[in-house]
Design an enzyme around this catalytic site. Structure first.
Site, mmCIF file in Angstrom:
data_model
loop_
_atom_site.group_PDB
_atom_site.id
_atom_site.type_symbol
_atom_site.label_atom_id
_atom_site.label_comp_id
_atom_site.label_asym_id
_atom_site.label_seq_id
_atom_site.Cartn_x
_atom_site.Cartn_y
_atom_site.Cartn_z
ATOM 1 N N SER A 240 14.562 49.178 30.072
ATOM 2 C CA SER A 240 13.251 49.054 29.416
ATOM 3 C C SER A 240 12.297 50.160 29.864
ATOM 4 C CB SER A 240 12.632 47.672 29.671
ATOM 5 O OG SER A 240 12.602 47.389 31.053
ATOM 6 N N HIS A 270 20.270 43.072 30.540
ATOM 7 C CA HIS A 270 18.953 43.393 31.123
ATOM 8 C C HIS A 270 18.095 42.117 31.092
ATOM 9 C CE1 HIS A 270 15.718 45.830 32.479
ATOM 10 N NE2 HIS A 270 15.341 46.403 31.344
ATOM 11 N N HIS A 317 23.658 44.008 40.069
ATOM 12 C CA HIS A 317 22.586 44.950 39.745
ATOM 13 C C HIS A 317 23.124 46.366 39.807
ATOM 14 C CE1 HIS A 317 18.658 46.920 39.718
ATOM 15 N NE2 HIS A 317 18.247 45.796 39.139
ATOM 16 N N ARG A 326 12.640 39.999 44.418
ATOM 17 C CA ARG A 326 11.935 39.244 43.364
ATOM 18 C C ARG A 326 12.548 37.853 43.242
ATOM 19 N NH1 ARG A 326 12.883 43.314 38.523
ATOM 20 N NH2 ARG A 326 14.964 43.070 39.398
ATOM 21 N N ASP A 372 16.531 37.486 37.611
ATOM 22 C CA ASP A 372 16.696 36.554 36.491
ATOM 23 C C ASP A 372 17.358 35.241 36.883
ATOM 24 O OD1 ASP A 372 15.559 38.313 34.601
ATOM 25 O OD2 ASP A 372 17.387 39.493 34.644
HETATM 26 N N1 AMX Z 1 29.546 38.908 36.579
HETATM 27 C C1 AMX Z 1 30.753 39.412 36.281
HETATM 28 N N2 AMX Z 1 31.083 40.701 36.349
HETATM 29 C C2 AMX Z 1 30.146 41.521 36.797
HETATM 30 C C3 AMX Z 1 28.861 41.091 37.173
HETATM 31 C C4 AMX Z 1 28.581 39.726 37.040
HETATM 32 N N3 AMX Z 1 27.371 39.218 37.318
HETATM 33 N N4 AMX Z 1 28.135 42.159 37.576
HETATM 34 C C5 AMX Z 1 28.942 43.231 37.447
HETATM 35 N N5 AMX Z 1 30.158 42.850 36.968
HETATM 36 C C6 AMX Z 1 31.271 43.706 36.600
HETATM 37 C C7 AMX Z 1 30.818 44.670 35.511
HETATM 38 O O1 AMX Z 1 30.826 44.034 34.239
HETATM 39 C C8 AMX Z 1 31.807 45.768 35.654
HETATM 40 O O2 AMX Z 1 33.010 45.353 35.048
HETATM 41 P P1 AMX Z 1 33.945 46.385 34.238
HETATM 42 O O3 AMX Z 1 34.387 47.374 35.251
HETATM 43 O O4 AMX Z 1 35.028 45.534 33.696
HETATM 44 O O5 AMX Z 1 33.074 46.985 33.182
HETATM 45 C C9 AMX Z 1 32.039 45.815 37.162
HETATM 46 O O6 AMX Z 1 31.624 44.541 37.662
HETATM 47 C C10 AMX Z 1 31.223 46.897 37.860
HETATM 48 O O7 AMX Z 1 29.859 46.736 37.515
HETATM 49 P P2 AMX Z 1 28.711 47.147 38.540
HETATM 50 O O8 AMX Z 1 28.857 48.610 38.802
HETATM 51 O O9 AMX Z 1 28.691 46.255 39.710
HETATM 52 O O10 AMX Z 1 27.408 46.825 37.718
HETATM 53 P P3 AMX Z 1 26.710 47.681 36.566
HETATM 54 O O11 AMX Z 1 25.803 48.645 37.191
HETATM 55 O O12 AMX Z 1 27.721 48.215 35.624
HETATM 56 O O13 AMX Z 1 25.897 46.560 35.790
HETATM 57 C C11 AMX Z 1 24.553 44.627 35.606
HETATM 58 C C12 AMX Z 1 24.786 45.929 36.365
HETATM 59 C C13 AMX Z 1 23.258 44.009 36.037
HETATM 60 C C14 AMX Z 1 24.480 44.937 34.105
HETATM 61 C C15 AMX Z 1 25.748 43.667 35.898
HETATM 62 O O14 AMX Z 1 25.752 43.344 37.270
HETATM 63 C C16 AMX Z 1 25.700 42.403 35.059
HETATM 64 O O15 AMX Z 1 26.220 42.409 33.929
HETATM 65 N N6 AMX Z 1 25.090 41.273 35.592
HETATM 66 C C17 AMX Z 1 24.929 40.073 34.838
HETATM 67 C C18 AMX Z 1 23.778 40.222 33.834
HETATM 68 C C19 AMX Z 1 22.450 40.261 34.545
HETATM 69 O O16 AMX Z 1 22.159 39.458 35.412
HETATM 70 N N7 AMX Z 1 21.612 41.214 34.143
HETATM 71 C C20 AMX Z 1 20.234 41.323 34.669
HETATM 72 C C21 AMX Z 1 20.052 42.476 35.621
HETATM 73 C C22 AMX Z 1 18.611 42.578 36.092
HETATM 74 C C23 AMX Z 1 17.729 42.948 34.965
HETATM 75 O O17 AMX Z 1 17.811 44.038 34.432
HETATM 76 N N8 AMX Z 1 16.899 42.050 34.512
#
Ligand code: AMX
Length: 434
Positions: A240, A270, A317, A326, A372
């Site tokens: 964002s 996000h 994250h 937070r 979140d």
């Molecule tokens: N559950 C399951 N798998 C997860 C995970 C979770 N909570 N967090 C990361 N992973 C997986 C990724 O999907 C990725 O899998 P892939 O290799 O098969 O694509 C792998 O772990 C490596 O990811 P990462 O480097 O640890 O994270 P990222 O930087 O790619 O993504 C985020 C970060 C937040 C998108 C991810 O942790 C996620 O999807 N979390 C759940 C959704 C969430 O809570 N989002 C909110 C974030 C905060 C915000 O912006 N408000």
């Protein structure tokens, strides 16, 4: 000119030579390298953005203008009877880096009151949208619909010089920010309270008025202040914040830029994660029926989610490598105000189980909860159980940080953002040469 704008003018005048010196004398100093992994992998860790408004340390979490969350809550002036500072005082702080006095905070509160009236056509636009529109789509549309009022767009057309563009940007930012509580509460009551709209109270501050228009008693005003401040900024690379910065770099005004950022916030990876945390938890509790939410059943449910190929919402994250402060701040609030609330107990039990499950799963680089995972339970406790609305709350908060950043982008004359792309064949060629 208001005290805030005068202080801001002085800060900008003081800051400009620093940016100019870096550009003129040190432009060629390297601050990082970019790998193929980063180019394909969403630019993780690529250092190519500058902001002084917040900084995210992977282990410590966010600092706003150099202060941790507890320090901000402690330092900022608070109205009598309030435990959290006003959004207006925080706006002053984010723009200038100075903790305002009570009188300065009051001046911003008064200034915002004069800017808060939402034009009737915005409500007409919202009423014309189908009732199954997502609240975030409505929020974004409402913001875009007000673009015609941009002072920046008008003054740019009139030929205002580049280094003066921050003035109308500041005006747009304040005009837009001051209207967001009314728009958010309107969307909520239109969709979920049979259109029974509560008019704003001109005597109340940002957070107080939001609570009033939502129709929720105290201390929801303080909850709103806490929530908006916590969600305001997370340095500049998140979807964002980066979107707002990118769109504004084309000299699109605050209305276009913020609505674009809101669209990015609406993604499940996000801001929408807070909606999904509650959806996941409610589904889980429904399936659980009368059974105890033991660690064992939570363990099973988390694995079922992972095995179905979905992410555990609220965990992980892109930058953080520990529990989000937070999250901790909201957890402390819950421990103080609603320690025995059943939903909080479940959220807490998930916190005790999920990191181990994610570590065992072995993919997520950060198994700890983010903001979140803890925000929805507080809203639910105060009666806001319509979780598709939660990301609008996040969006109102996120506007504070992103609009402060856009004001500074124009003040420092940051140019159009334009990174370079390569083809896959070019990357293959580079890889073959190493
Ligand atoms: N559950 C399951 N798998 C997860 C995970 C979770 N909570 N967090 C990361 N992973 C997986 C990724 O999907 C990725 O899998 P892939 O290799 O098969 O694509 C792998 O772990 C490596 O990811 P990462 O480097 O640890 O994270 P990222 O930087 O790619 O993504 C985020 C970060 C937040 C998108 C991810 O942790 C996620 O999807 N979390 C759940 C959704 C969430 O809570 N989002 C909110 C974030 C905060 C915000 O912006 N408000």
């Amino acid at each position: 000119m208001s005290t805030l704008k005068t202080v801001l003018q002085r800060k900008i005048d003081e800051h400009r030579p620093r940016t100019m010196k870096l550009l003129k004398e040190h432009s060629d100093v390297k601050i990082g390298d970019v790998t193929i992994g980063q180019a394909i992998g969403g630019a993780r860790g690529v250092r190519c953005l500058v902001t002084d408004i917040s900084y995210l340390d992977p282990m410590e979490g966010i600092r706003f203008r150099g202060m941790t969350i507890p320090e901000v809550f402690e330092a900022m002036p608070k109205a009598p009877g309030c435990e959290y500072p006003s959004v207006e005082s925080f706006w002053h702080f984010m723009l200038t880096g100075d903790v305002p006095t009570m009188a300065e905070a009051e001046e911003v509160i008064e200034d915002f009151k004069g800017r808060a009236k939402v034009p009737q056509y915005v409500f007409d636009v919202l009423r014309a949208m189908p009732k199954d529109s997502h609240p975030m789509a409505m929020f974004s549309a409402a913001i875009t619909s007000m673009q015609r009022q941009s002072i920046f767009a008008h003054e740019y057309r009139e030929g205002l010089g580049k280094m003066d563009l921050w003035g109308p940007t500041y005006e747009d930012a304040c005009n837009l920010l001051a209207k967001l509580p009314t728009i958010g509460a309107f969307i909520y009551r239109l969709l979920f309270k049979n259109g029974d709209i509560i008019e704003p109270d001109p005597d109340l501050d940002f957070g107080g008025n939001f609570a009033h228009m939502m129709g929720i008693d105290r201390p929801y005003d303080d909850v709103a202040r806490m929530y908006f401040i916590l969600h305001s900024d997370h340095e500049s690379g998140n979807v964002s914040a980066h979107t707002v910065h990118l769109v504004a770099s084309a000299l699109s005004d605050c209305y276009y830029a913020l609505s674009a950022g809101i669209n990015g916030l609406a993604g499940p990876l996000h801001g929408l994660a807070n909606e999904n945390v509650l959806r996941w938890t409610q589904d889980f509790m429904k399936k659980l029926g009368d059974k105890e939410p033991t660690h064992e059943v939570i363990h099973e449910a988390l694995w079922a989610t992972l095995k179905s190929g979905q992410v555990v919402p609220g965990y992980g994250h892109a930058v953080l490598r520990k529990t989000d402060p937070r999250y901790m701040s909201q957890r402390e609030f819950c421990l103080k105000v609603l320690p025995d609330y059943p939903l909080f107990k479940v959220i807490n039990a998930i916190y005790e189980v999920a990191p181990d499950v994610l570590m065992e799963h072995g993919k997520a680089k950060n198994p700890w909860p983010n903001v979140d995972a803890q925000s929805g339970v507080i809203q639910w406790y105060y009666g806001v159980t319509e979780y598709s609305f939660y990301t609008v709350l996040f969006g109102i908060g996120r506007a504070i940080g992103t609009l402060a950043n856009v004001t500074w982008d124009r003040a420092l004359g940051y140019p159009l953002e334009r990174p370079k792309s390569l083809t896959t064949a070019m990357l293959e060629e580079m890889a073959a040469k190493r």
